[in-house]
Scaffold this active site. Structure first.
Site, short mmCIF file in Angstrom:
data_model
loop_
_atom_site.label_atom_id
_atom_site.label_comp_id
_atom_site.label_asym_id
_atom_site.label_seq_id
_atom_site.Cartn_x
_atom_site.Cartn_y
_atom_site.Cartn_z
N HIS A 171 38.40 45.29 43.48
CA HIS A 171 39.00 43.98 43.76
C HIS A 171 38.13 42.82 43.30
CE1 HIS A 171 42.45 45.21 46.32
NE2 HIS A 171 41.74 46.33 46.35
N ASP A 383 35.50 34.96 40.96
CA ASP A 383 36.40 35.59 41.94
C ASP A 383 37.16 36.70 41.22
OD1 ASP A 383 37.76 35.93 44.37
OD2 ASP A 383 38.06 33.78 44.62
C1 GDG Z 1 39.06 40.35 47.37
C2 GDG Z 1 38.50 39.63 46.15
C3 GDG Z 1 40.84 39.28 45.35
C4 GDG Z 1 42.54 32.41 53.81
N1 GDG Z 1 42.37 31.51 54.78
C5 GDG Z 1 43.12 31.92 55.82
C6 GDG Z 1 43.78 33.07 55.46
N2 GDG Z 1 43.39 33.36 54.23
C7 GDG Z 1 43.87 34.54 53.47
C8 GDG Z 1 44.68 34.09 52.29
C9 GDG Z 1 44.48 35.24 51.33
C10 GDG Z 1 43.13 35.82 51.73
O1 GDG Z 1 42.79 35.29 53.00
C11 GDG Z 1 42.00 35.46 50.78
O2 GDG Z 1 42.31 35.93 49.51
P1 GDG Z 1 41.20 36.32 48.43
O3 GDG Z 1 41.91 36.51 47.15
O4 GDG Z 1 40.09 35.31 48.45
O5 GDG Z 1 40.74 37.74 48.95
P2 GDG Z 1 39.38 38.45 49.49
O6 GDG Z 1 39.68 38.82 50.85
O7 GDG Z 1 38.17 37.63 49.29
O8 GDG Z 1 39.22 39.80 48.62
C12 GDG Z 1 39.50 38.61 45.62
C13 GDG Z 1 41.31 40.04 46.57
O9 GDG Z 1 40.31 40.97 47.01
C14 GDG Z 1 42.58 40.84 46.27
O10 GDG Z 1 42.36 41.77 45.26
O11 GDG Z 1 41.81 38.27 45.05
O12 GDG Z 1 39.03 38.05 44.42
O13 GDG Z 1 37.26 38.98 46.47
O14 GDG Z 1 45.47 36.20 51.51
O15 GDG Z 1 46.00 33.90 52.71
N3 GDG Z 1 44.64 33.72 56.24
C15 GDG Z 1 44.85 33.20 57.48
N4 GDG Z 1 44.21 32.08 57.92
C16 GDG Z 1 43.34 31.40 57.12
O16 GDG Z 1 42.77 30.40 57.54
N5 GDG Z 1 45.71 33.81 58.29
#
Ligand code: GDG
Length: 505
Positions: A171, A383
């Site tokens: 990821h 990212d």
């Molecule tokens: C990895 C990789 C890749 C954010 N703030 C809140 C909240 N969120 C949710 C968002 C989104 C998720 O968290 C963050 O998404 P990311 O893409 O940054 O994912 P990561 O968890 O860092 O993980 C990344 C991902 O895997 C998928 O392959 O995109 O690059 O590092 O879904 O909605 N959710 C809630 N409250 C918040 O304040 N409920």
């Protein structure tokens, strides 16, 4: 679903189970679905088809098994906890995963701490995951291992005599060879990765970086085939490797955003900010996310373009993460200091430039902000993909929002032609992008957002799972492209050049 895949049960293995844990009134453990990209991605899929998800529950307290059982009944798939000791967590999770793999794979080399005991702990923990998986999975199941914490699972499953097919999806980014090869255990890691039957990356760039590293360690390595999925022969193994940019459940987000309660929430937010131009950022507290640079860019924008004072507001949500690590605590304090400084310097009666929230918002509230924002600032320094960028656009049912996106987010490969692209290290450039966003006419806003939404609608999370499984199960590589003429070529074109250009063209 690919026909060969349709018969298979899924066994998903990830570091964490997709839950967050709280206590009920009697002190018992209760689980609810957690936040984070991987959960967002796979929970709907597992719900639809059943299966098993193995992972560390995040606690070794009594009652974990009962909690998993009752959550499994609600979730519609089996949650199976992998028990880790405190020493495992320290060396494997906090150590090898967070102090070596996370920074290095995101191309941050200074925070790396190459302690040999971390490597031993990583091996020991991967073995525990492999043992639990070997117990639960049937030979005909397809085992799908996720992310950088678990790169050794396939090779350990083989040592345990398991012959199931095993796929792996990374990821986070795969770094350039010159960076990857600094890891003292680079050969062991590559050797273990080559034991997977399919290795999936977010972008072509990550895949190319991986191939380059393999070729440096195994000079006789040969890549067969071109395009999104190819075979790499090295060290007596020939796994398929491919690029599968992860999508989101587009329709679920668009539907949630269309609910009257969300529209009201968005109206209330806008009214509270006096209908100013709303910039929005939502990030987990992490040095890869570029939040200080973003705040600095806001400061520069307000300094350089006085007409923006009183006209724009940045709503910045920071989700608490890894707070026990001093570096993360220091980063939070630095961000708070910057917010205080900007607000102290530019606020006027009835207006403060930054509205800062440090907590995990309920998903509905997050969607309200997505809906209300004129422009999302998604400016990570690096990212794997970044799902916030995609969720913002999926929720933008008015079609007039602007996505400002880092060149170094995986999402840039798909969206760089239509998003406002920035170099996240270039504070002046982000400041100019904010000003351009404020000035952008509605026609251009609509055109860009329409194009972004149509990509996200088509290449959603179900496409992603399907594409990965097709790559895992198609008998011959010539089976590609299986869905339509020019499918992979179109995808490659969508992903643009390996290094996106700042102009976004
Ligand atoms: C990895 C990789 C890749 C954010 N703030 C809140 C909240 N969120 C949710 C968002 C989104 C998720 O968290 C963050 O998404 P990311 O893409 O940054 O994912 P990561 O968890 O860092 O993980 C990344 C991902 O895997 C998928 O392959 O995109 O690059 O590092 O879904 O909605 N959710 C809630 N409250 C918040 O304040 N409920």
């Amino acid at each position: 679903m690919h026909q060969n895949a349709a018969k298979k049960r899924f066994v998903v293995v990830s570091n964490r189970l997709p839950i967050s844990i709280a206590r009920d009134r009697n002190g018992g453990l209760i689980a609810s679905q957690g936040a984070g990209g991987l959960v967002t991605a796979l929970a709907p899929v597992l719900k639809n088809r059943g299966g098993i998800w193995l992972g560390w529950p995040g606690t070794s307290e009594e009652g974990v098994m009962d909690m998993c059982r009752s959550f499994s009944r609600e979730a519609g798939y089996i949650l199976w906890p992998v028990a880790l000791s405190d020493a495992d967590v320290e060396g494997f999770y906090r150590g090898f995963s967070n102090e070596i793999l996370w920074p290095l794979f995101h191309e941050f080399q200074t925070p790396c701490n190459f302690l040999p005991e971390y490597w031993a702990a990583y091996r020991a923990a991967n073995l525990k995951f492999a043992q639990a998986t070997a117990t639960m999975a049937l030979e005909e199941d397809f085992i799908w291992v996720h992310d950088y914490h678990l790169m050794l699972v396939a090779s350990m499953l083989k040592e345990l005599g398991k012959t199931s097919r095993v796929g792996f999806f990374l990821h986070i980014p795969f770094p350039p060879a010159d960076i990857f090869l600094k890891i003292p255990w680079r050969r062991q890691l590559l050797e273990a990765l080559l034991e997977y039957d399919l290795i999936g990356f977010q972008t072509l760039r990550d895949m190319r970086n991986f191939i380059e590293s393999v070729k440096r360690v195994y000079p006789s390595a040969v890549r067969k085939g071109r395009g999104q999925v190819t075979t790499l022969t090295a060290n007596g193994r020939s796994p398929r490797i491919g690029s599968f940019p992860i999508g989101i459940d587009y329709h679920a987000f668009a539907k949630a955003a269309g609910q009257p309660e969300r529209a009201k929430a968005a109206r209330d937010i806008r009214a509270a900010f006096g209908d100013r131009f709303l910039l929005f950022g939502a990030d987990r507290l992490d040095y890869t996310k570029g939040v200080p640079q973003r705040l600095d860019a806001l400061r520069v924008a307000l300094e350089r373009y006085p007409e923006l004072r009183g006209r724009i507001c940045l709503i910045q949500v920071l989700v608490p993460s890894r707070e026990e690590v001093p570096q993360y605590r220091a980063m939070k304090e630095e961000i708070e200091r910057m917010v205080g400084e900007i607000n102290g310097r530019y606020s006027m009666p009835g207006w403060a430039p930054v509205h800062f929230t440090y907590r995990n918002l309920p998903r509905e509230e997050l969607i309200g902000y997505y809906l209300a924002a004129d422009m999302a600032l998604v400016t990570p320094l690096r990212d794997g993909m970044n799902l916030v960028a995609k969720e913002y656009a999926a929720c933008n049912i008015s079609g007039t929002g602007i996505l400002c996106l880092s060149e170094f987010a995986g999402a840039a490969m798909e969206l760089h032609r239509h998003a406002v692209m920035v170099n996240p290290f270039d504070v002046d450039g982000i400041a100019a992008a904010i000003r351009d966003g404020v000035l952008m006419d509605l026609g251009q806003r609509r055109r860009r957002m329409r194009a972004i939404r149509s990509i996200l609608r088509r290449y959603d999370i179900f496409w992603w799972v399907d594409a990965f499984l097709q790559a895992a199960f198609s008998k011959h590589l010539e089976d590609f492209p299986p869905r339509e003429e020019g499918y992979w070529e179109a995808l490659e074109a969508r992903q643009g050049p390996p290094w996106p250009t700042a102009s976004g063209s």
